[in-house]
Design a protein around this motif. Sequence first.
Motif, PDB file in Angstrom:
ATOM      1  N   VAL A 176     -17.856  -2.401 -18.292  1.00 48.01           N
ATOM      2  CA  VAL A 176     -16.477  -2.819 -18.482  1.00 48.01           C
ATOM      3  C   VAL A 176     -15.944  -2.103 -19.717  1.00 48.01           C
ATOM      4  CG1 VAL A 176     -14.936  -4.749 -18.976  1.00 48.01           C
ATOM      5  CG2 VAL A 176     -16.859  -5.063 -17.413  1.00 48.01           C
ATOM      6  N   LYS A 177     -14.960  -1.240 -19.535  1.00 49.34           N
ATOM      7  CA  LYS A 177     -14.427  -0.443 -20.638  1.00 49.34           C
ATOM      8  C   LYS A 177     -13.311  -1.227 -21.322  1.00 49.34           C
ATOM      9  CE  LYS A 177     -15.668   3.842 -18.295  1.00 49.34           C
ATOM     10  NZ  LYS A 177     -15.212   5.130 -17.720  1.00 49.34           N
ATOM     11  N   ALA A 178     -13.725  -2.203 -22.137  1.00 48.10           N
ATOM     12  CA  ALA A 178     -12.756  -3.088 -22.781  1.00 48.10           C
ATOM     13  C   ALA A 178     -11.888  -2.340 -23.789  1.00 48.10           C
ATOM     14  CB  ALA A 178     -13.483  -4.244 -23.479  1.00 48.10           C
ATOM     15  N   VAL A 179     -12.501  -1.432 -24.543  1.00 46.23           N
ATOM     16  CA  VAL A 179     -11.780  -0.558 -25.478  1.00 46.23           C
ATOM     17  C   VAL A 179     -12.257   0.854 -25.184  1.00 46.23           C
ATOM     18  CG1 VAL A 179     -11.279  -0.030 -27.888  1.00 46.23           C
ATOM     19  CG2 VAL A 179     -11.702  -2.400 -27.204  1.00 46.23           C
ATOM     20  N   ASP A 180     -11.317   1.761 -24.948  1.00 40.80           N
ATOM     21  CA  ASP A 180     -11.712   3.063 -24.391  1.00 40.80           C
ATOM     22  C   ASP A 180     -11.017   4.223 -25.107  1.00 40.80           C
ATOM     23  OD1 ASP A 180     -13.182   4.645 -22.652  1.00 40.80           O
ATOM     24  OD2 ASP A 180     -11.629   4.650 -21.110  1.00 40.80           O
ATOM     25  N   GLY A 181     -11.331   4.396 -26.383  1.00 39.04           N
ATOM     26  CA  GLY A 181     -10.798   5.534 -27.135  1.00 39.04           C
ATOM     27  C   GLY A 181      -9.536   5.205 -27.907  1.00 39.04           C
ATOM     28  N   VAL A 182      -9.641   4.259 -28.835  1.00 40.45           N
ATOM     29  CA  VAL A 182      -8.493   3.788 -29.612  1.00 40.45           C
ATOM     30  C   VAL A 182      -8.503   4.438 -30.994  1.00 40.45           C
ATOM     31  CG1 VAL A 182      -7.546   1.766 -30.782  1.00 40.45           C
ATOM     32  CG2 VAL A 182      -8.204   1.615 -28.391  1.00 40.45           C
ATOM     33  N   THR A 183      -7.346   4.933 -31.423  1.00 44.05           N
ATOM     34  CA  THR A 183      -7.213   5.585 -32.725  1.00 44.05           C
ATOM     35  C   THR A 183      -5.948   5.104 -33.423  1.00 44.05           C
ATOM     36  OG1 THR A 183      -8.387   7.591 -32.035  1.00 44.05           O
ATOM     37  CG2 THR A 183      -6.909   7.794 -33.923  1.00 44.05           C
ATOM     38  N   PHE A 184      -6.086   4.572 -34.634  1.00 43.42           N
ATOM     39  CA  PHE A 184      -4.926   4.206 -35.456  1.00 43.42           C
ATOM     40  C   PHE A 184      -5.395   3.923 -36.880  1.00 43.42           C
ATOM     41  CE2 PHE A 184      -6.309   0.245 -33.361  1.00 43.42           C
ATOM     42  CZ  PHE A 184      -6.513  -0.593 -34.447  1.00 43.42           C
TER      43      PHE A 184
END
Length: 359
Positions: free
Chosen positions: A44-52
């Motif tokens: 399950v890709k709950a978070v998939d490449g987040v940037t901030f």
Amino acid sequence: MVPEVAGNGGAPVDAAREVLVSVKDLKKHFPIMQGVFRRQVGSVKAVDGVTFDIYRGETLGLVGESGSGKSTTGRVILQLDKATSGTVSFEGQDLSTLSSGEMRRLRPQMQMVFQDPHASLNPRMTVSSIISEPLREHDEAGGDDRDEKVDELLGLVGLAPRHANRYPHEFSGGQRQRIGIARAIALNPDFIVCDEPIAALDVSIQAQVVNLLENLQDLLRLTYLFISHDLSMIRHIADRVAVMYLGRIMELAECNRLYTHPQHPYTRALLSAVPVPDPTIEAVRRRVILEGDIPSPANPPPGCPFNTRCPMAQERCVEEVPEWRQIESGHWVACHFAEETPDTPVITASSGPILTESE
């Protein structure tokens, strides 16, 4: 000319603004296990490449539908869940490289206010024990000093010190959340993740809790990641807003900019659903109706994750993941055709509800 950015953090580098938290290509995948031998058959890709980035002293709002990965992002930032890949840096330190002892010493600077004040407080502990627990765990104050600190914290969140020996079931939902906030600020943190702190509260007291958080931010110089699905509330409290969908950030911009000139079709759809108490605005703004449900994070669509519901989707959206790019100073978007988004009013900076404690 596009200004230099801090690692694609989502806003231009500004010498006067210190980056407190930096998230780079963060992923959190939960394994799907099946069979007698519990073999992994997917994830399950709950978070998939987040940037901030989150700047010291600001409130970054994180919005999106249920199941978009907002709460998981907050938990991974605080290292309550370990990231699958990517980095989270706090004051320049990569948290994934710290030992358990080093992480424990850093814990007082990073705290969390949970969504459900009923579930996040131990019903067998008194208010005094709940608030003083972080002080005991980290050897901060003791004896009479600890009791004085508890009384001070209760006063800061608007509760009377005489309530210290009561139990959580003796308080209303709003009062329980104030107790949770008092516990979160007990160790004088720099950064707090507010995970939908008003979602479980009556509408009549939501404004009181939000105003309390704003007052504490000014008083204690706090930095917030404020997670919510309530766009009206986010507009009231946030300095910048990130819009999340299916584990990815779709758009990030300064609050008024995002609400008046959204560039991603998903952002426009969310804002078009916000009631505006102004018939003049309602007469000219477009209503965007999304068909279908959010796809499963266990089987996300190829290309842009929003392509199955996007009214602007083209063949390229299915074949190619959109680049996370800056289209204006501090305004980031992940859409191939952001510049082609219709420039019709969605919501104005002056429209929408104004929160007061009397509401």
